[in-house]
Design an enzyme around this catalytic site. Structure first.
Site, PDB file in Angstrom:
ATOM      1  N   SER A 126      20.914  71.391  32.798  1.00  0.00           N
ATOM      2  CA  SER A 126      19.603  72.037  32.775  1.00  0.00           C
ATOM      3  C   SER A 126      18.521  71.101  32.258  1.00  0.00           C
ATOM      4  O   SER A 126      17.353  71.481  32.191  1.00  0.00           O
ATOM      5  CB  SER A 126      19.656  73.296  31.899  1.00  0.00           C
ATOM      6  OG  SER A 126      20.520  74.263  32.461  1.00  0.00           O
TER       7      SER A 126
ATOM      8  N   ASP B 135      28.956  70.334  32.726  1.00  0.00           N
ATOM      9  CA  ASP B 135      27.698  70.492  32.005  1.00  0.00           C
ATOM     10  C   ASP B 135      27.546  69.281  31.082  1.00  0.00           C
ATOM     11  O   ASP B 135      28.534  68.619  30.734  1.00  0.00           O
ATOM     12  CB  ASP B 135      27.742  71.785  31.191  1.00  0.00           C
ATOM     13  CG  ASP B 135      26.550  71.939  30.276  1.00  0.00           C
ATOM     14  OD1 ASP B 135      25.412  71.905  30.779  1.00  0.00           O
ATOM     15  OD2 ASP B 135      26.759  72.079  29.057  1.00  0.00           O
ATOM     16  N   LEU B 136      26.321  69.002  30.668  1.00  0.00           N
ATOM     17  CA  LEU B 136      26.075  67.827  29.825  1.00  0.00           C
ATOM     18  C   LEU B 136      25.903  68.202  28.354  1.00  0.00           C
ATOM     19  O   LEU B 136      26.765  67.927  27.521  1.00  0.00           O
ATOM     20  CB  LEU B 136      24.837  67.083  30.333  1.00  0.00           C
ATOM     21  CG  LEU B 136      24.458  65.800  29.584  1.00  0.00           C
ATOM     22  CD1 LEU B 136      25.576  64.766  29.650  1.00  0.00           C
ATOM     23  CD2 LEU B 136      23.154  65.227  30.137  1.00  0.00           C
ATOM     24  N   ASP B 137      24.794  68.847  28.025  1.00  0.00           N
ATOM     25  CA  ASP B 137      24.455  69.125  26.628  1.00  0.00           C
ATOM     26  C   ASP B 137      25.394  70.157  26.015  1.00  0.00           C
ATOM     27  O   ASP B 137      25.527  71.271  26.519  1.00  0.00           O
ATOM     28  CB  ASP B 137      23.010  69.622  26.532  1.00  0.00           C
ATOM     29  CG  ASP B 137      22.018  68.562  26.989  1.00  0.00           C
ATOM     30  OD1 ASP B 137      21.991  67.488  26.375  1.00  0.00           O
ATOM     31  OD2 ASP B 137      21.292  68.809  27.970  1.00  0.00           O
TER      32      ASP B 137
ATOM     33  N   ASP C  30      30.058  74.935  28.118  1.00  0.00           N
ATOM     34  CA  ASP C  30      30.139  75.410  26.738  1.00  0.00           C
ATOM     35  C   ASP C  30      29.267  76.635  26.503  1.00  0.00           C
ATOM     36  O   ASP C  30      29.231  77.157  25.390  1.00  0.00           O
ATOM     37  CB  ASP C  30      29.711  74.305  25.767  1.00  0.00           C
ATOM     38  CG  ASP C  30      28.201  74.098  25.767  1.00  0.00           C
ATOM     39  OD1 ASP C  30      27.594  74.123  24.681  1.00  0.00           O
ATOM     40  OD2 ASP C  30      27.619  73.923  26.855  1.00  0.00           O
TER      41      ASP C  30
ATOM     42  N   LYS D 200      20.444  77.419  35.756  1.00  0.00           N
ATOM     43  CA  LYS D 200      21.499  78.304  35.269  1.00  0.00           C
ATOM     44  C   LYS D 200      20.855  79.474  34.523  1.00  0.00           C
ATOM     45  O   LYS D 200      19.856  79.271  33.838  1.00  0.00           O
ATOM     46  CB  LYS D 200      22.425  77.545  34.312  1.00  0.00           C
ATOM     47  CG  LYS D 200      23.077  76.306  34.914  1.00  0.00           C
ATOM     48  CD  LYS D 200      23.827  75.517  33.839  1.00  0.00           C
ATOM     49  CE  LYS D 200      24.356  74.207  34.365  1.00  0.00           C
ATOM     50  NZ  LYS D 200      25.043  73.411  33.318  1.00  0.00           N
TER      51      LYS D 200
END
Length: 207
Positions: free
Chosen positions: A108, A10-12, A165, A140
């Site tokens: 996302s 995941d990124l953010d 996260d 997601k």
């Protein structure tokens, strides 16, 4: 991580510390366009969702959603240079790459926002694939984003680990048959297959 050949991040909030910036953008849009929703707004309830799904969950109709989404994305991109990589992110990704692992970012965010975030944080170029909200019909917690990433890398779910996260991301990955490492938020510990307090601890555990 014995036997693991692919990592889907995941990124953010996972690789980058962008959640405060996203929250500011959401709050500004609500203040400008839908002030009645602002007092009850809790960013944690929409963390991990696409921007469209987030505003939809707040009760906006499709026209309002489109307007709010465009404005929120614009605001975030104006502030993206203030986003930094999470401590340990660069070391971890380089360590995994050095061991021959394939890496994808599964986010996302829109492709434009995700790419600018990766550029701003110095992480662009370390991922072999990028799956964004623009690449799927369902975000997601639906498994489609993770299934898309697996297909992009021709990866075996049994030899793949997701890193998340937020609960929505954990649900998405697990529904795609991928075990998950949770990070940064003790509240998700019981939902993840493995948990590390941060990416530095994760990097130290990589053999």
């Amino acid at each position: 991580m014995r036997g693991i050949t692919c990592y889907l991040f995941d990124l953010d909030g996972t690789l980058v510390d962008s959640s405060p910036v996203h929250e500011r953008a959401y709050r500004q849009v609500l203040a400008d366009q839908h002030p009645a929703l602002l007092p009850g707004f809790d960013y944690r309830t929409i963390s991990g969702l696409t921007t469209g799904d987030a505003f939809r969950s707040l009760g906006l109709d499709e026209k309002q959603n489109r307007e709010a989404t465009l404005r929120k994305q614009s605001l975030y991109r104006e502030m993206v240079d203030s986003v930094g990589a999470m401590p340990g992110a660069l070391v971890l990704l380089k360590k995994l790459k050095a061991r021959g692992a394939a890496i994808a970012v599964v986010t996302s965010a829109s492709r434009v926002s995700a790419t600018r975030t990766l550029e701003a944080t110095g992480l662009l170029g370390l991922a072999d694939a990028l799956v964004t909200a623009d690449d799927v019909t369902k975000g997601k917690p639906d498994p489609e984003p993770y299934r898309k990433a697996l297909a992009c890398l021709n990866a075996d779910p049994a030899k793949t680990i997701g890193v998340e996260d937020a609960l929505s991301g954990i649900v998405s990955a697990q529904a795609a048959g991928v075990k998950v490492i949770g990070v940064h938020d003790p509240a998700i510990r019981r939902h993840a297959d493995i948990y590390f307090d941060d990416l530095t601890a994760f990097a130290e555990a990589v053999a």
